[in-house]
Design a protein around this motif. Structure first.
Motif, PDB file in Angstrom:
ATOM      1  N   ALA A  80       5.664 -15.493  -8.567  1.00  0.00           N
ATOM      2  CA  ALA A  80       4.974 -14.305  -8.043  1.00  0.00           C
ATOM      3  C   ALA A  80       4.967 -14.315  -6.518  1.00  0.00           C
ATOM      4  O   ALA A  80       5.155 -13.271  -5.878  1.00  0.00           O
ATOM      5  CB  ALA A  80       3.540 -14.259  -8.581  1.00  0.00           C
ATOM      6  N   HIS A  83       8.060 -12.967  -5.241  1.00  0.00           N
ATOM      7  CA  HIS A  83       8.300 -11.579  -5.664  1.00  0.00           C
ATOM      8  C   HIS A  83       9.321 -11.466  -6.796  1.00  0.00           C
ATOM      9  O   HIS A  83       9.911 -10.399  -6.990  1.00  0.00           O
ATOM     10  CB  HIS A  83       8.764 -10.719  -4.473  1.00  0.00           C
ATOM     11  CG  HIS A  83       7.828 -10.742  -3.307  1.00  0.00           C
ATOM     12  ND1 HIS A  83       6.664 -10.015  -3.275  1.00  0.00           N
ATOM     13  CD2 HIS A  83       7.876 -11.431  -2.130  1.00  0.00           C
ATOM     14  CE1 HIS A  83       6.030 -10.236  -2.136  1.00  0.00           C
ATOM     15  NE2 HIS A  83       6.741 -11.096  -1.425  1.00  0.00           N
ATOM     16  N   GLU A  86       5.654 -10.217 -11.303  1.00  0.00           N
ATOM     17  CA  GLU A  86       4.358  -9.659 -10.935  1.00  0.00           C
ATOM     18  C   GLU A  86       3.335 -10.149 -11.947  1.00  0.00           C
ATOM     19  O   GLU A  86       3.621 -10.197 -13.148  1.00  0.00           O
ATOM     20  CB  GLU A  86       4.407  -8.125 -10.956  1.00  0.00           C
ATOM     21  CG  GLU A  86       5.363  -7.529  -9.943  1.00  0.00           C
ATOM     22  CD  GLU A  86       5.527  -6.026 -10.112  1.00  0.00           C
ATOM     23  OE1 GLU A  86       4.943  -5.470 -11.075  1.00  0.00           O
ATOM     24  OE2 GLU A  86       6.238  -5.414  -9.312  1.00  0.00           O
ATOM     25  N   ARG A  88       0.139  -9.132 -13.639  1.00  0.00           N
ATOM     26  CA  ARG A  88      -0.622  -7.898 -13.843  1.00  0.00           C
ATOM     27  C   ARG A  88      -1.850  -8.157 -14.702  1.00  0.00           C
ATOM     28  O   ARG A  88      -1.764  -8.843 -15.724  1.00  0.00           O
ATOM     29  CB  ARG A  88       0.261  -6.844 -14.510  1.00  0.00           C
ATOM     30  CG  ARG A  88       1.474  -6.451 -13.677  1.00  0.00           C
ATOM     31  CD  ARG A  88       2.332  -5.451 -14.408  1.00  0.00           C
ATOM     32  NE  ARG A  88       3.489  -5.038 -13.604  1.00  0.00           N
ATOM     33  CZ  ARG A  88       4.441  -4.212 -14.047  1.00  0.00           C
ATOM     34  NH1 ARG A  88       4.375  -3.723 -15.280  1.00  0.00           N
ATOM     35  NH2 ARG A  88       5.452  -3.892 -13.257  1.00  0.00           N
ATOM     36  N   ALA A  93       2.359 -11.948 -16.890  1.00  0.00           N
ATOM     37  CA  ALA A  93       3.519 -11.985 -16.002  1.00  0.00           C
ATOM     38  C   ALA A  93       4.643 -11.109 -16.528  1.00  0.00           C
ATOM     39  O   ALA A  93       4.975 -11.142 -17.714  1.00  0.00           O
ATOM     40  CB  ALA A  93       4.009 -13.422 -15.864  1.00  0.00           C
ATOM     41  N   ALA A  96       9.478  -8.486 -11.947  1.00  0.00           N
ATOM     42  CA  ALA A  96       9.157  -7.394 -11.016  1.00  0.00           C
ATOM     43  C   ALA A  96      10.105  -6.212 -11.190  1.00  0.00           C
ATOM     44  O   ALA A  96      11.273  -6.377 -11.548  1.00  0.00           O
ATOM     45  CB  ALA A  96       9.220  -7.902  -9.581  1.00  0.00           C
ATOM     46  N   GLN A 102      11.388   0.625  -2.360  1.00  0.00           N
ATOM     47  CA  GLN A 102      11.421  -0.813  -2.099  1.00  0.00           C
ATOM     48  C   GLN A 102      12.850  -1.336  -2.105  1.00  0.00           C
ATOM     49  O   GLN A 102      13.211  -2.200  -1.311  1.00  0.00           O
ATOM     50  CB  GLN A 102      10.585  -1.540  -3.154  1.00  0.00           C
ATOM     51  CG  GLN A 102       9.092  -1.338  -3.009  1.00  0.00           C
ATOM     52  CD  GLN A 102       8.317  -1.910  -4.177  1.00  0.00           C
ATOM     53  OE1 GLN A 102       8.814  -1.996  -5.308  1.00  0.00           O
ATOM     54  NE2 GLN A 102       7.071  -2.295  -3.932  1.00  0.00           N
ATOM     55  N   ARG A 182      15.569 -10.763  -5.270  1.00  0.00           N
ATOM     56  CA  ARG A 182      15.040  -9.396  -5.377  1.00  0.00           C
ATOM     57  C   ARG A 182      16.164  -8.375  -5.502  1.00  0.00           C
ATOM     58  O   ARG A 182      16.033  -7.378  -6.227  1.00  0.00           O
ATOM     59  CB  ARG A 182      14.142  -9.088  -4.167  1.00  0.00           C
ATOM     60  CG  ARG A 182      12.915  -9.970  -4.115  1.00  0.00           C
ATOM     61  CD  ARG A 182      11.983  -9.614  -2.979  1.00  0.00           C
ATOM     62  NE  ARG A 182      11.205  -8.424  -3.300  1.00  0.00           N
ATOM     63  CZ  ARG A 182      10.278  -7.909  -2.487  1.00  0.00           C
ATOM     64  NH1 ARG A 182      10.033  -8.487  -1.307  1.00  0.00           N
ATOM     65  NH2 ARG A 182       9.619  -6.839  -2.836  1.00  0.00           N
TER      66      ARG A 182
END
Length: 251
Positions: A80, A83, A86, A88, A93, A96, A102, A182
């Motif tokens: 997390a 990144h 996430e 929540r 988990a 993402a 983004q 990412r």
């Protein structure tokens, strides 16, 4: 933090060879089990085996790795922080799911970082580092020719991580570790299924320019390369159901 007695040795394989997790990204106090879970998830993300939105159940990890929920939660916290996932409320988990805005910001940041990395790679180039680059390209090409799409995609990302390592700047290397992961999430979410993440020919051309010491041309090519990847993205979110055990198998 895990017990210092179980700290991973600092002497390890080269960053790009450790499954997309550069040495600069490995935190002090990380246990072997924490790191194994972290690497497994990052690998699966980079290979597009865990698409954005996939739920990661703590109980599944406990069963797969025969560890406690405490150990799993430490690994998830690291993911997390970087990144990759996430955390929540009431859902736990999930991998993402970057928004289109983004995605544009992440690619812009990556272009800026890699424009700085390439000249440093050329400045610090040695016969040994150039050999590493060619070895990475050979592995990538082997995966492509044998039809190992997941391996090809992962190795394409690791090629960029290797350049970050060879640049000799640990801060840039740390940024790249996050940005490559990412970007893999973004590509899994927004690229047409079946399209390659990186064209191997462009990697070959970049390696040639690095060997020739052509800073301006190599810097232009890396920027163009990343722009081409971004240009292939679309906004049709893919909704896939994933078996966690299958996605993490082999890692």
């Amino acid at each position: 933090m895990p017990s210092p007695g179980k700290r991973q040795p600092r002497k390890a394989a080269p960053a790009a060879a450790v499954a997309g997790v550069p040495a600069a990204a490995i935190k002090r106090g990380t246990t072997a089990v924490d790191l194994r879970i972290y690497r497994a998830v990052v690998n699966a993300v980079m290979s597009h085996r865990l698409p954005p939105g996939t739920h990661l159940g703590e109980a599944d990890f406990c069963e797969l790795y025969q560890v406690s929920r405490t150990t799993v939660r430490k690994a998830l916290q690291r993911l997390a922080h970087d990144h990759i996932i996430e955390l929540r409320p009431n859902r736990g988990a999930v991998i993402a799911s970057p928004t289109p805005e983004q995605a544009r910001d992440i690619f812009a940041a990556r272009r800026a970082i890699e424009r700085e990395i390439v000249p440093l790679v050329i400045r610090h180039a040695t016969p040994a580092s150039l050999k590493q680059i060619r070895a990475a390209l050979h592995a990538e090409d082997q995966a492509r020719r044998t039809g190992d799409r997941a391996g090809w995609i992962r190795l394409g990302g690791e090629f960029h991580l290797l350049l970050a390592e060879l640049a000799g700047n640990q801060v840039l290397q740390r940024f790249m570790a996050e940005l490559v992961s990412r970007c893999s999430l973004i590509i899994a979410l927004y690229e047409t299924p079946g399209a390659p993440m990186c064209e191997n020919d462009e990697h070959q051309d970049l390696a040639t320019l690095i060997e020739q010491g052509k800073v301006k041309e190599a810097t232009h090519l890396i920027e163009h390369h990343l722009q081409e990847i971004e240009a292939r993205l679309h906004l049709n979110e893919q909704d896939k159901k994933v078996n966690l055990a299958e996605a993490l198998s082999g890692f």
